[in-house]
Scaffold this active site. Structure first.
Site, PDB file in Angstrom:
ATOM      1  N   TYR A 101      -7.389  -6.052  -5.832  1.00 18.71           N
ATOM      2  CA  TYR A 101      -6.094  -6.312  -6.468  1.00 18.71           C
ATOM      3  C   TYR A 101      -5.528  -7.604  -5.889  1.00 18.71           C
ATOM      4  O   TYR A 101      -5.583  -7.812  -4.671  1.00 18.71           O
ATOM      5  CB  TYR A 101      -5.111  -5.165  -6.193  1.00 18.71           C
ATOM      6  CG  TYR A 101      -3.703  -5.469  -6.667  1.00 18.71           C
ATOM      7  CD1 TYR A 101      -3.276  -5.077  -7.925  1.00 18.71           C
ATOM      8  CD2 TYR A 101      -2.813  -6.189  -5.863  1.00 18.71           C
ATOM      9  CE1 TYR A 101      -2.004  -5.389  -8.381  1.00 18.71           C
ATOM     10  CE2 TYR A 101      -1.537  -6.504  -6.315  1.00 18.71           C
ATOM     11  CZ  TYR A 101      -1.139  -6.103  -7.567  1.00 18.71           C
ATOM     12  OH  TYR A 101       0.111  -6.412  -8.027  1.00 18.71           O
ATOM     13  N   GLU A 189      -0.763 -11.458 -11.958  1.00 24.95           N
ATOM     14  CA  GLU A 189      -1.452 -10.328 -11.325  1.00 24.95           C
ATOM     15  C   GLU A 189      -2.857 -10.160 -11.897  1.00 24.95           C
ATOM     16  O   GLU A 189      -3.054 -10.243 -13.108  1.00 24.95           O
ATOM     17  CB  GLU A 189      -0.644  -9.038 -11.567  1.00 24.95           C
ATOM     18  CG  GLU A 189      -1.263  -7.801 -10.949  1.00 24.95           C
ATOM     19  CD  GLU A 189      -0.557  -6.519 -11.401  1.00 24.95           C
ATOM     20  OE1 GLU A 189       0.347  -6.067 -10.683  1.00 24.95           O
ATOM     21  OE2 GLU A 189      -0.911  -5.987 -12.464  1.00 24.95           O
TER      22      GLU A 189
END
Ligand code: GDP
Ligand code: MN
Length: 381
Positions: A101, A189
């Site tokens: 992530y 993101e």
């Protein structure tokens, strides 16, 4: 302004971030020809601006044209958390060894950018944050000094990414920062950021929010300003250049200034009502603006009463009052109007409204009484 995954990926690609080849498709036939072009196996991905598409059944692997046809047919039109799928992204499937992530966003309280990196990507990052916060390595970046490669290396080491991923991750994270800062994003993101068995590091998903205040210096954003994710009311308001957010209640709200509009939403809620919207009409609340604002609110069948809350600063209350009266003539309102006027030339403004008062146009001296009146009228239907 939130981007769809495929738009976010195109945005990433422009900044040199590695993504998988793919194409958009709005129909089953287009999905099959996109897959034929991209090469099998492909992943058929629902394009909706909401997370957790995978878990909701909006992301499927397909090995043949028949499988693409089957999955595309199922996913198009699917409702994912209230978002109907109208478009697909057909992407060349990746072999995944690890899912990480990575993101950059703004930490307002620290007045710095904040990077988050975790070796536990792919799943809900909120869940990782809740159950194992130590698994997310944080990195604050001073916007004045920027991000050095050394800082990125240290960050990657703290996140304990696999050794094979280090060089690729250092490269992508620097590009992600550049894309976030230079691209005027408020969020960039990647989840998952993948490591392939061939030791490549790539963005497999993209979530990008652009800062609309920077629209003026990004003519290239025109391609993103498709209003597909807006509801009917928001689409209409955007066309009229009004700052409007649709809500679920029955009291329509018009105020001048974002702060007053928010306070109006609050006070309506506080006295037991439910706002149908947030609408900031801005400065210069003249008759034309008032007509536009009232038209949008009037078109919302849920609205049972309309609360106009104006504080005159540079905008004079008498001008606003004339605008309201004129708009009342031009729009056939389904719901009664409750008006609170205060500030510059309030006395003159109120006099104009008083002359036009009826059971459809009520004037109240203060915000609280006006809110109570509007809520009571809305309750009556
Ligand atoms: P989200 O559920 O909306 O976050 O959608 P993502 O694009 O992040 O996909 C969800 C999950 O699907 C990923 O975490 C992967 O595990 C899986 N996935 C997506 N694309 C591929 C792919 O090309 N190959 C493989 N093996 N899995 C994929
Ligand atoms: Mn994802």
């Amino acid at each position: 302004m939130d981007l769809f995954e495929y738009q976010g990926k195109q945005y990433f690609a422009r900044h040199g971030i590695a993504i998988s080849p793919g194409a958009v498709a709005d129909t089953v036939a287009a999905a099959v020809s996109a897959a034929d072009q991209v090469g099998y196996p492909v992943v058929v991905k629902a394009q909706v601006q909401v997370g957790g598409r995978g878990k909701a059944g909006g992301i499927k692997l397909a090995h043949t044209a028949d499988e693409v046809r089957f999955h595309a047919g199922n996913i198009l039109g699917m409702d994912i958390k209230g978002h109907v799928v109208r478009r697909l992204w057909i992407e060349k499937a990746s072999d995944i060894k690890k899912e990480y992530y990575a993101s950059f966003t703004l930490d307002r309280s620290a007045r710095q950018h904040l990077g988050m990196l975790s070796a536990q990507g792919g799943v809900d990052i909120e869940e990782v944050a809740a159950t194992n916060p130590a698994a997310i390595a944080l990195l604050h970046v001073d916007p004045h000094t920027g991000l050095s490669e050394a800082a990125v290396r240290d960050w990657v080491a703290r996140a304990a990414l696999d050794a094979e991923a280090v060089e690729g991750a250092v490269d992508i994270l620097q590009k992600l920062y550049a894309c976030y800062v230079n691209g005027d994003a408020s969020l960039a993101e990647i989840n998952p950021l993948i490591l392939t068995p061939a030791h490549e590091v790539r963005a497999l998903d993209a979530k990008v929010s652009l800062d609309e205040a920077a629209l003026f210096r990004h003519p290239e954003w025109a391609e993103f300003t498709g209003l597909e994710s807006l509801d009917e009311r928001e689409r209409e308001a955007a066309e009229k250049d009004l700052q409007y957010v649709g809500l679920a209640g029955s009291v329509g709200i018009i105020a001048n200034g974002a702060g007053l509009a928010m306070s109006t939403v609050d006070i309506v809620t506080q006295v037991g009502g439910a706002p149908a919207n947030f609408l900031d009409i801005g400065g210069g609340a003249n008759a034309d603006r008032m007509v536009d604002a009232l038209t949008v609110i009037n078109d919302d069948p849920a609205v049972k009463a309309i609360f106009i809350n104006i504080f005159g600063g540079i905008t004079r209350c008498d001008e606003v009052a004339r605008g309201i009266v004129e708009a009342g003539r031009r729009v056939t309102l389904r719901a009664p109007l409750v008006v609170r006027l205060d500030g510059t030339n309030a006395v003159e403004g109120r006099a104009i409204l008083t002359a036009n008062e009826s059971d459809r146009l009520l004037m109240k001296p203060d915000m609280l009484t006006a809110a109570q009146t509007a809520v009571a009228l809305a309750a009556r239907g």
